[in-house]
Design a protein around this motif. Structure first.
Motif, PDB file in Angstrom:
ATOM      1  N   ARG A   1     -25.120  22.190   3.947  1.00 58.93           N
ATOM      2  CA  ARG A   1     -24.871  20.845   4.478  1.00 58.93           C
ATOM      3  C   ARG A   1     -24.944  19.810   3.367  1.00 58.93           C
ATOM      4  NH1 ARG A   1     -23.995  20.044   9.510  1.00 58.93           N
ATOM      5  NH2 ARG A   1     -24.265  17.803   9.201  1.00 58.93           N
ATOM      6  N   ASP A   2     -25.933  19.953   2.482  1.00 57.75           N
ATOM      7  CA  ASP A   2     -26.055  19.002   1.376  1.00 57.75           C
ATOM      8  C   ASP A   2     -24.858  19.116   0.436  1.00 57.75           C
ATOM      9  OD1 ASP A   2     -28.474  18.168   2.397  1.00 57.75           O
ATOM     10  OD2 ASP A   2     -29.665  19.462   1.092  1.00 57.75           O
ATOM     11  N   LEU A   3     -24.429  20.352   0.185  1.00 56.94           N
ATOM     12  CA  LEU A   3     -23.273  20.582  -0.686  1.00 56.94           C
ATOM     13  C   LEU A   3     -22.047  19.827  -0.178  1.00 56.94           C
ATOM     14  CD1 LEU A   3     -21.415  22.262  -2.698  1.00 56.94           C
ATOM     15  CD2 LEU A   3     -21.371  24.004  -0.903  1.00 56.94           C
ATOM     16  N   PHE A   4     -21.730  19.999   1.085  1.00 54.61           N
ATOM     17  CA  PHE A   4     -20.508  19.387   1.619  1.00 54.61           C
ATOM     18  C   PHE A   4     -20.707  17.897   1.906  1.00 54.61           C
ATOM     19  CE2 PHE A   4     -19.457  23.870   2.376  1.00 54.61           C
ATOM     20  CZ  PHE A   4     -18.187  23.885   1.816  1.00 54.61           C
TER      21      PHE A   4
ATOM     22  N   ARG B   1     -18.671  12.571  -0.096  1.00 51.11           N
ATOM     23  CA  ARG B   1     -18.840  11.298  -0.797  1.00 51.11           C
ATOM     24  C   ARG B   1     -18.022  11.236  -2.080  1.00 51.11           C
ATOM     25  NH1 ARG B   1     -24.642  12.144  -0.093  1.00 51.11           N
ATOM     26  NH2 ARG B   1     -24.683  12.572  -2.335  1.00 51.11           N
ATOM     27  N   GLY B   2     -17.299  12.307  -2.386  1.00 48.51           N
ATOM     28  CA  GLY B   2     -16.499  12.324  -3.605  1.00 48.51           C
ATOM     29  C   GLY B   2     -17.231  12.864  -4.808  1.00 48.51           C
ATOM     30  N   ASP B   3     -18.414  13.426  -4.593  1.00 46.13           N
ATOM     31  CA  ASP B   3     -19.188  14.022  -5.676  1.00 46.13           C
ATOM     32  C   ASP B   3     -18.758  15.480  -5.822  1.00 46.13           C
ATOM     33  OD1 ASP B   3     -21.012  14.828  -7.551  1.00 46.13           O
ATOM     34  OD2 ASP B   3     -22.769  14.656  -6.236  1.00 46.13           O
ATOM     35  N   VAL B   4     -17.729  15.701  -6.642  1.00 44.44           N
ATOM     36  CA  VAL B   4     -17.139  17.032  -6.836  1.00 44.44           C
ATOM     37  C   VAL B   4     -17.486  17.483  -8.243  1.00 44.44           C
ATOM     38  CG1 VAL B   4     -15.001  18.358  -6.908  1.00 44.44           C
ATOM     39  CG2 VAL B   4     -15.276  16.523  -5.217  1.00 44.44           C
ATOM     40  N   ARG B   5     -18.288  18.556  -8.351  1.00 42.82           N
ATOM     41  CA  ARG B   5     -18.773  19.019  -9.652  1.00 42.82           C
ATOM     42  C   ARG B   5     -18.433  20.498  -9.835  1.00 42.82           C
ATOM     43  NH1 ARG B   5     -23.811  19.193  -8.769  1.00 42.82           N
ATOM     44  NH2 ARG B   5     -23.990  18.116  -6.770  1.00 42.82           N
ATOM     45  N   PRO B   6     -17.205  20.771 -10.268  1.00 43.78           N
ATOM     46  CA  PRO B   6     -16.825  22.170 -10.422  1.00 43.78           C
ATOM     47  C   PRO B   6     -17.240  22.741 -11.776  1.00 43.78           C
ATOM     48  CG  PRO B   6     -14.955  20.782 -10.921  1.00 43.78           C
ATOM     49  CD  PRO B   6     -16.088  19.857 -10.525  1.00 43.78           C
ATOM     50  N   ARG B   7     -17.547  24.016 -11.763  1.00 44.83           N
ATOM     51  CA  ARG B   7     -17.559  24.802 -12.986  1.00 44.83           C
ATOM     52  C   ARG B   7     -16.396  25.760 -12.820  1.00 44.83           C
ATOM     53  NH1 ARG B   7     -23.893  26.640 -13.469  1.00 44.83           N
ATOM     54  NH2 ARG B   7     -24.829  24.548 -13.460  1.00 44.83           N
TER      55      ARG B   7
ATOM     56  N   TRP C   1     -13.974  19.521  11.222  1.00 45.81           N
ATOM     57  CA  TRP C   1     -15.049  19.155  10.278  1.00 45.81           C
ATOM     58  C   TRP C   1     -14.520  19.168   8.845  1.00 45.81           C
ATOM     59  CZ3 TRP C   1     -16.488  22.627   6.482  1.00 45.81           C
ATOM     60  CH2 TRP C   1     -17.492  22.164   5.628  1.00 45.81           C
ATOM     61  N   ALA C   2     -13.752  20.203   8.478  1.00 44.24           N
ATOM     62  CA  ALA C   2     -13.223  20.290   7.113  1.00 44.24           C
ATOM     63  C   ALA C   2     -12.268  19.139   6.820  1.00 44.24           C
ATOM     64  CB  ALA C   2     -12.514  21.629   6.915  1.00 44.24           C
TER      65      ALA C   2
END
Length: 624
Positions: A151-154, A159-165, A209-210
């Motif tokens: 839930r925290d991840l999504f 909020r636009g906080d996208v942190r990919p590796r 939801w998605a």
């Protein structure tokens, strides 16, 4: 191609076929006309043979597994008490892919129910869906996942906080969209194949939801997010759109378009080298599905070009591809033989092949399919325990290592649960009054629309013949299109009621057009012979086949011998082993160096799909 029209084949018939509900009609039909369609899952029944045996082994395993252990962390993440201990391996070790196996399992039991009508599998479908609905209600916004702190991840992503590796981590979680994709597909199959109406409700809420979670992401944020493996989310969401007709769901499917991978393919550029192979295939089958629903021609170009490049420039002799799970430079395979041919890759390529065959039927497509079916898919399962292999089939030397029943849960264990329920799905296709016989496999087909039953009796690949009995309720004019395989060792012989039928193959198929009566018999004899295939970049690194069947060199230890002689000399030296079909032996054609001393050795070959515990090598070097 929609899973709602039952693309999955049959397992042994234990219960009445009519026990299964009719597959729900989609809200949105394909806009692209197809030239051939698969049969319903319940229309094809396997008869005795290696594929039926494999399905039965898989079915036993599915019934040994405990749904509550799959559901444990779904409940935990929703604040509910788990009812069972979570499985080990990738389900729990470092939270690698917590929850992914449940989606595969839900698909597998849905398929098995559709194939057999066995109520034990329907009970499991219904129980899992009921539990997922409870989890979803507990979350309150449509979300479901077993991802730790999902839930925290999504919430961060929303909020636009996208942190990919790039590769496998998004916001410190392992491939979250890939993980959820399996759940989506399981729900689609529970609804479309097992007739569970509650699954549709859960599916729609999850999709909404998605949509809400990703609605405000910018194009750049989307592309950053898509640099992390996401499975076939575009395919899955396109199928949801077909179910609901909600244009937001098609919009969301199109958002999962990964520019860096798909744009070069649309321009027919092969830039696959270095890419993680199985990350890319589902993206391509996704655009193939969207093409069917929208007619977007560039998506068809992507699918057909990708298939051609993978099969003809990146694949090994067993039909699979990847070295350490990655593509390499086109046509450069001989020095890329470590951790070879991940099983999931071929599972996904088969899925893509079905799209291409429906659009434009071709023997060439089914030649590859048959190669992969015998030499990768069937070869991936332990014939007694039902356990499966991940990768490493073609290493020099190799030894198959199979999964643990409860403590592996690799991606290929998940795919394996589905693979071995699905052997009958592509044996036959239909088009108006034509029937494509794609594979030589002992099966019965109920072609209800034409009031025709087909019974194919064969011991293939141990035997070279197949007997097809056509039984229409009343005389009917039909075309029977029988694939003439590319590997034949001489002209395929076809007869109808004992009379030779001499028509040249067209596009890989011999057509029999006639008025069939009850009990008409078509007999097919396919000459085959031993042959050698070489690496595209090293003609002296070779592999042996008999017809479509890949043969292994069986080893006494980890030393792979070299062979001495030309290809013709090597083939001439091989003799059949009495009482062992497809086993061959040659005396003194190999040499092994041990402690600096060369000694000659005999060679023993057996089918790759039959190997279980033996040390072996598929590829072997020849000294000319």
């Amino acid at each position: 191609m929609s899973r709602l029209i039952a693309l999955f084949g049959a397992v042994p018939l234990l219960f009445s076929l009519t026990a299964c509900e009719t597959a729900p009609a989609p809200e949105v039909e394909r806009v692209v006309p197809v030239q051939a369609e698969p049969f319903e899952l319940s229309d094809v029944r396997l008869l005795d043979g290696p594929f039926r045996h494999a399905m039965e082994a898989n079915a036993r395993y599915l019934l040994e597994l405990e749904p509550d252990r799959f559901l444990a962390w779904f409940r935990k993440e929703a604040g509910l008490e788990p009812k069972g201990e979570v499985y080990g391996g990738w389900e729990s070790e470092g939270y690698i892919l917590s929850g992914h196996s449940l989606g595969h399992y839900l698909s597998a039991v849905s398929k098995h129910y559709r194939a057999t009508g066995d109520p034990r599998f329907k009970e499991r479908v219904d129980y899992i869906v009921e539990e997922l609905a409870l989890v979803q209600a507990q979350h309150g916004d449509g979300f479901i996942a077993a991802i730790p702190d999902g839930r925290d991840l999504f919430r961060d992503i929303r909020r636009g906080d996208v942190r990919p590796r790039p590769g496998f981590q998004l916001n410190d979680a392992n491939v979250p969209w890939y993980n959820l994709d399996k759940l989506w597909v399981g729900l689609i199959d529970a609804y479309g194949l097992a007739g569970n109406r509650q699954a549709r409700d859960v599916l729609v809420e999850l999709t909404d939801w998605a949509y809400a979670t990703t609605r405000n992401l910018t194009d750049d944020q989307w592309q950053e997010m898509l640099s992390v493996e996401f499975g076939g989310m575009n395919h899955t969401l396109a199928d949801v759109y077909a179910i609901t007709g909600d244009p937001r769901h098609l919009e969301l499917a199109n958002k999962f378009y990964h520019n860096a991978v798909l744009d070069p393919l649309a321009e027919q550029r092969d830039e696959l080298a270095g890419m993680h192979a199985n990350t890319q295939i589902p993206k391509v089958r996704g655009v193939a599905r969207i093409y069917e629903l929208t007619g977007e021609e560039r998506y068809r170009t992507i699918a057909t070009f990708f298939w051609d490049r993978v099969v003809n420039y990146h694949s090994y002799v067993n039909g699979g591809h990847s070295h350490r799970e990655r593509f390499g430079p086109p046509g450069q395979l001989s020095d890329r033989l470590t951790q070879t041919t991940e099983t999931c890759n071929t599972f996904n390529m088969q899925w893509l092949t079905r799209f291409l065959f429906s659009w434009e039927p071709s023997g060439h497509l089914m030649d590859w399919y048959e190669r992969a079916l015998f030499n990768h898919i069937l070869a991936s399962q332990h014939p007694e325990t039902g356990m499966v292999k991940y990768k490493g089939y073609l290493d020099m030397p190799a030894r198959k290592g199979f999964s643990h029943p409860t403590d592996s849960w690799w991606c290929c264990v998940g795919s394996g649960m589905e693979i071995h329920t699905s052997y009958g799905e592509d044996v036959y296709y239909r088009s108006a009054d034509s029937l494509f016989v794609n594979l030589f496999m002992a099966t019965e087909l109920d072609w209800a629309e034409r009031n025709v039953r087909i019974r194919q009796e064969t011991d293939f690949p141990l035997a070279t013949s197949s007997r097809i009995t056509v039984s229409p309720r009343r005389p009917a004019e039909l075309s029977l299109l029988i694939r003439e395989p590319a590997w034949w060792g001489g002209p395929m012989q076809v007869s109808v009621n004992g009379e030779p039928h001499q028509v040249p193959a067209s596009n890989g198929y011999v057509e029999i057009r006639r008025t069939f009566s009850d009990g008409d018999v078509v007999e097919v004899e396919i000459p085959r012979e031993l042959r050698i295939e070489s690496m595209p970049d090293n003609p002296d690194r070779i592999a042996f086949f008999h017809g479509p069947v890949l043969l292994n060199v069986i080893l006494d230890n980890d030393h792979v011998p070299e062979l001495m002689g030309s290809n013709d000399q090597l083939l001439a030296s091989l003799e059949p082993v009495p009482g062992q079909p497809l086993h061959f032996r040659a005396e003194g054609i190999g040499r092994i160096q041990e402690n600096g001393v060369w000694t000659t050795t005999d060679i023993y070959l057996m089918p790759h799909y039959q190997v279980v515990e033996e040390r072996y090598s598929v590829y072997i070097d020849a000294i000319r």
